[in-house]
Design an enzyme around this catalytic site. Structure first.
Site, mmCIF file in Angstrom:
data_model
loop_
_atom_site.group_PDB
_atom_site.id
_atom_site.type_symbol
_atom_site.label_atom_id
_atom_site.label_comp_id
_atom_site.label_asym_id
_atom_site.label_seq_id
_atom_site.Cartn_x
_atom_site.Cartn_y
_atom_site.Cartn_z
ATOM 1 N N GLU A 49 3.009 15.356 19.057
ATOM 2 C CA GLU A 49 2.066 14.492 17.935
ATOM 3 C C GLU A 49 1.908 12.750 18.592
ATOM 4 O OE1 GLU A 49 4.439 16.152 16.124
ATOM 5 O OE2 GLU A 49 4.534 14.686 14.643
ATOM 6 N N ASN A 50 3.377 12.241 19.138
ATOM 7 C CA ASN A 50 3.412 11.306 19.900
ATOM 8 C C ASN A 50 2.789 11.321 20.824
ATOM 9 O OD1 ASN A 50 6.200 12.265 19.594
ATOM 10 N ND2 ASN A 50 6.968 10.172 20.317
#
Lengths: 219, 236
Positions: A49-50
């Site tokens: 998700e980064n």
């Protein structure tokens, strides 16, 4: 069963829920281990998700790039065909139901599929990270965790006692003892793992379990 | 052409006590290292800081925290920082924990002129307490308001003198949205090239969002060095 075996058993069973071609998000901690068991016969793309679609193996020493990490802040590599993007785009693909499977850790799961996995009041203040977004976005939410807490108390409960991460969001629970589906009528015991009986599972689960078609002795 | 500061100190000269700052980065990746150090030196106080994380005890925003310069922190995960936990538990710092996707969208919306939006994240949890809930298509959503900041401090790999930015790999993270949501955006970059040297199709942040540039070398500290044991399976 030793700690390592417990985690391995859970990770191996969770891997079977991933299909060829799936885009998958693995949470921090035990879920990350699932990556170790992904079959060579499946093409699976892991989302971080980064801002990375296509996580590769950990780097060798000479390939370490400090600008390339996963959501657990570990140094990683990216696979051929991967893509980098910003955090808004990352959560657009999560919330927008483009991610097929999310495998996350849990502290408690309720009979209705509520999940608590981010906060113990008065104890630790860490934050929810991306968990609250993930549980509403991925098509299938699988929670993997120990069946009971360290003190032996149930983690699969009638109602969660800890602050929730999401309400009615869990589809499947996998522990070292059993696999349980969250259905509209309640929690359905589907598989009991080798070394445990149906009664063991009922006794170590506070929530009511629907027991009809159970496969026993799953290894 | 955008102003190119001669030092980090000059870049943060207009940031005063009580300012609201957006600071880019995920963990220690993509943080504007020298701008943060300059803020520590300047010792501006009572800051509201919007950033996904709050650094670690000895680096990044953790330095501002240690120096008690932050009044309020808005972020999604602060678990890497013991001093943060101590200040929250003792009531020395105000904290607003926000789901990561909601935080990213609040910032994106702020820069895009959208005052608020509905999201499913946080419905039925303490995050949604006191906020409007509305049903769309049989599912509940919570109304979240967007964020803007007096200054956005971002980190990019390359800039041209116009202020167009390109980020490296996962160092992009929150930086592009923050660049747009900051009323005054300072970009700390590893390299500044001549205008025209960047391929326009590869620009992540168009120059319109950037008000000043600083070229600065980066330490790029690694939070968790994980190395391969030779397998070919992905690393979660």
């Amino acid at each position: 069963m030793g700690e390592v075996n417990v985690r391995e058993r859970i990770a191996r069973r969770a891997e079977k829920e991933i299909e060829d071609g799936d885009y998958v998000n693995l949470g921090i901690g035990m879920p990350t281990l699932v990556a170790n068991y992904i079959s060579a016969n499946k093409t699976v793309v892991l989302q971080s998700e980064n801002g990375l679609l296509g996580i590769g193996p950990y780097p060798t020493k000479d390939k370490v790039d400090p600008d390339l990490i996963n959501a657990g802040k570990e140094t990683v590599t990216s696979i051929p065909g991967s893509a980098y993007f910003n955090s808004a785009e990352s959560f657009a693909m999560i919330r927008g139901e483009h991610v097929d499977v999310a495998i996350l850790g849990g502290m408690e799961v309720s009979e209705k599929g509520d999940l608590a996995n981010w906060m113990i009041p008065g104890k630790m203040i860490k934050g929810m990270g991306g968990a609250m977004d993930l549980v509403h976005g991925a098509k299938k939410i699988i929670i993997i965790m120990d069946h009971v807490a360290k003190d032996g108390s149930a983690k699969i409960k009638k109602e969660c006692s800890l602050p929730l991460t999401g309400k009615g969001v869990v589809h499947k629970i996998i522990t070292e003892r059993a696999l349980i589906d969250v259905t509209p009528t309640g929690l359905e015991l589907k598989e009991v793992f080798d070394g445990f009986t149906i009664q063991d599972i009922i006794d170590s689960t506070e929530a009511t379990l629907i027991v009809k078609d159970v496969i026993e002795g799953v290894n | 052409m955008k102003p190119i500061y001669s030092s980090a100190k000059e870049a943060v000269a207009n940031i005063q006590d009580g300012a609201t700052l957006m600071v880019g980065g995920f963990g220690l990746v993509g943080i504007p290292e020298q701008l943060i150090l300059a803020l520590v030196e300047k010792n501006v106080k009572e800051l509201t800081v919007i950033s996904n994380n709050c650094g670690v005890d000895e680096w990044g925003l953790g330095l501002l925290l240690k120096n008690k310069q932050i009044k309020k922190m808005i972020g999604s995960y602060v678990g890497e920082n013991k001093e943060f936990e101590r200040q929250v538990l003792s009531g020395e710092i105000e904290v607003e924990l926000t789901p990561q996707g909601t935080l990213a969208e609040k910032i994106r919306a702020g820069g895009a002129g959208i005052p608020a939006f509905f999201t499913p994240a946080g419905v039925g949890t303490i995050v949604a307490e006191g906020k409007e809930i509305r049903e769309f298509g049989g599912k509940e959503y919570v109304l979240e308001e967007s964020l803007r900041a007096d200054f956005a401090l971002v980190r990019a790999a390359k800039a041209d003198k116009f202020g167009n930015l390109i980020y490296n790999k996962t160092a992009q993270n929150f930086n592009p949205m923050m660049a747009a949501a900051g009323r005054f955006t300072i970009a700390e970059v590893e390299e500044i090239v001549e205008t025209g040297d960047l391929d326009p199709a590869m620009i992540h942040t168009p120059s319109i969002y950037v008000q000043g540039l600083l070229q600065a070398d980066q330490e790029k500290r690694i939070e968790r060095l994980t190395l391969s044991s030779g397998g070919s399976n992905p690393a979660g």
